[in-house]
Design a protein around this motif. Structure first.
Motif, mmCIF file in Angstrom:
data_model
loop_
_atom_site.group_PDB
_atom_site.id
_atom_site.type_symbol
_atom_site.label_atom_id
_atom_site.label_comp_id
_atom_site.label_asym_id
_atom_site.label_seq_id
_atom_site.Cartn_x
_atom_site.Cartn_y
_atom_site.Cartn_z
ATOM 1 N N SER A 101 0.630 -1.267 0.035
ATOM 2 C CA SER A 101 -0.129 -0.100 -0.122
ATOM 3 C C SER A 101 0.829 1.160 -0.101
ATOM 4 C CB SER A 101 -0.871 -0.043 1.402
ATOM 5 O OG SER A 101 -1.947 -0.963 1.301
ATOM 6 N N SER A 105 0.931 4.922 1.437
ATOM 7 C CA SER A 105 0.185 5.454 2.851
ATOM 8 C C SER A 105 0.462 6.818 3.141
ATOM 9 C CB SER A 105 0.341 4.369 3.897
ATOM 10 O OG SER A 105 0.399 3.181 3.669
ATOM 11 N N ASP A 157 -4.455 4.916 3.146
ATOM 12 C CA ASP A 157 -3.980 3.866 2.392
ATOM 13 C C ASP A 157 -4.607 3.618 0.827
ATOM 14 O OD1 ASP A 157 -1.947 2.318 4.339
ATOM 15 O OD2 ASP A 157 -3.823 2.547 5.557
ATOM 16 N N TRP A 158 -3.778 3.183 0.072
ATOM 17 C CA TRP A 158 -4.130 2.916 -1.218
ATOM 18 C C TRP A 158 -3.336 1.616 -1.613
ATOM 19 C CZ3 TRP A 158 -3.412 7.958 0.245
ATOM 20 C CH2 TRP A 158 -4.510 8.844 -0.092
ATOM 21 N N LYS A 159 -4.071 0.525 -2.343
ATOM 22 C CA LYS A 159 -3.256 -0.673 -2.713
ATOM 23 C C LYS A 159 -2.723 -0.382 -4.092
ATOM 24 C CE LYS A 159 -4.063 -3.709 0.643
ATOM 25 N NZ LYS A 159 -2.803 -4.473 1.388
ATOM 26 N N VAL A 173 -1.980 3.005 -8.222
ATOM 27 C CA VAL A 173 -2.974 2.426 -7.256
ATOM 28 C C VAL A 173 -4.553 2.251 -7.639
ATOM 29 C CG1 VAL A 173 -1.659 3.515 -5.298
ATOM 30 C CG2 VAL A 173 -3.471 4.788 -6.171
#
Length: 363
Positions: free
Chosen positions: A296, A298, A313-315, A348
């Motif tokens: 992630s 972040s 958070d982003w994946k 992301v």
């Protein structure tokens, strides 16, 4: 100078746990570049826009454009090809005269206050672009060379004293001294410049320089924990985050008395930081290694610089990072007088190549 771990702070789940970031707005296809008080400058491909953040509604107005090579007009219009070719503006600085100076692939470009088109005033000879451009109150501009440099050739810092029209070498790191320059940051409290370099051993340095670069001294050097790109000056010192795939990453404060405090552990490498009034934020990117295993991008923040928390958070998306970039959360440069945080996310899901605005609970 030793890292004083025992004098620092770590993430505290209970302390300051009540505060949160409130989402305000999201803008697809925009990259936030620079704060100028309450105005946020951003780019959409090779067009620069600005909006007053806090106004209702937030409305983006065109500022100017840059005309790239013909094929980049096509590649910058599509999300994946724009990522592949690293299109668009990657840095922007604003002078009190109203001049804007930016970094685009292969060139440093300048916008005169009465113009609507950026003009090339310097072709970049090594690498494609600097990571940042620094401006001082007296109108001087600086950027450092950022290129692969496997042979460890000498590395230059360029300066302009005529609002970005001409550029000259102001300082040179000798051969085998460093790999490249990560960042140059103006510190209004200490009236100096901070120069950050990398990437290995003694190449990792945090240096303090006079505003004209006639006096340059190394404050910290050696080791991956002073391999830094993001640095945020504040009244009590210089906050910086480490950027290494080889060790755990942390947020530090270099106090005005010269002591170091380790403040918080990060989940991965960090190359962006910013202030929102008295709050300080750093972001991480997805740079997998045997140490950095988090998937992630972040954002970590602190309202008091003692208690730090992971707030956003982003994946990472499915596209290979070798070609389509690491997952990252970009925090713009400049002075932000609002109570809002701007974050541009890239590579992301969801949120690829978009800018989000968040309300920060600051006075």
């Amino acid at each position: 100078m030793n890292m004083a771990d025992e004098n620092g702070y770590t993430l505290s789940p209970s302390a300051k746990s009540s505060w949160s970031l409130a989402p305000v707005a999201t803008f697809p296809h925009l990259r936030a570049l620079l704060w100028s008080d309450s105005f946020l400058y951003a780019s959409r491909g090779y067009e620069v826009l600005r909006a007053e953040i806090g106004a209702k509604p937030i409305e983006w107005e065109p500022v100017a454009y840059f005309k790239p090579q013909w094929w980049r007009n096509a590649s910058s219009s599509l999300r994946l090809t724009s990522r592949l070719f690293r299109d668009g503006f990657h840095a922007l600085a604003k002078l009190s005269s109203g001049h804007l100076v930016g970094a685009v692939p292969g060139a440093i470009v300048t916008l005169n206050p009465d113009d609507r088109a950026f003009r090339i005033y310097h072709r970049i000879l090594r690498g494609t672009r600097p990571l940042h451009i620094a401006a001082t109150p007296d109108g001087h501009l600086y950027w450092g060379e950022y290129f692969d440099n496997p042979g460890r050739d000498e590395v230059h810092i360029y300066a302009s004293t005529d609002r970005g029209r001409t550029w000259n070498v102001a300082y040179t790191f000798p051969k085998e001294a460093i790999r490249h320059v990560h960042n140059i940051v103006h510190d209004p409290w200490q009236h100096c410049l901070w120069i950050l370099t990398g990437d290995n051993g003694s190449e990792c340095r945090i240096m303090r320089a006079s505003l004209d670069l006639t006096d340059v001294e190394t404050v910290l050097s050696g080791g991956q924990q002073v391999r830094a790109v993001a640095a945020v000056p504040a009244a009590d010192g210089l906050y910086f985050s480490s950027d290494t795939p080889l060790e755990k990453n942390f947020i530090y404060r270099l106090n005005r008395d010269g002591n170091i405090c380790k403040l918080a552990e990060l989940s991965s490498s960090s190359i962006y930081g910013c202030r929102v009034r008295n709050a300080v934020f750093f972001s991480t990117m997805v740079e997998p290694s045997h140490v950095n295993m988090d998937q992630s991008a972040s954002v970590y923040g602190s309202l008091d610089q003692m208690h730090w928390q992971r707030k956003l958070d982003w994946k990472k998306d499915r596209w290979p990072m070798r070609f389509f970039q690491y997952g990252n959360a970009i925090l713009p440069d400049g002075k932000n007088t609002t109570g809002f945080l701007a974050v541009t996310t890239i590579a992301v899901r969801p949120g690829d190549m978009e800018t989000s605005i968040w309300r920060v609970p600051v006075d």
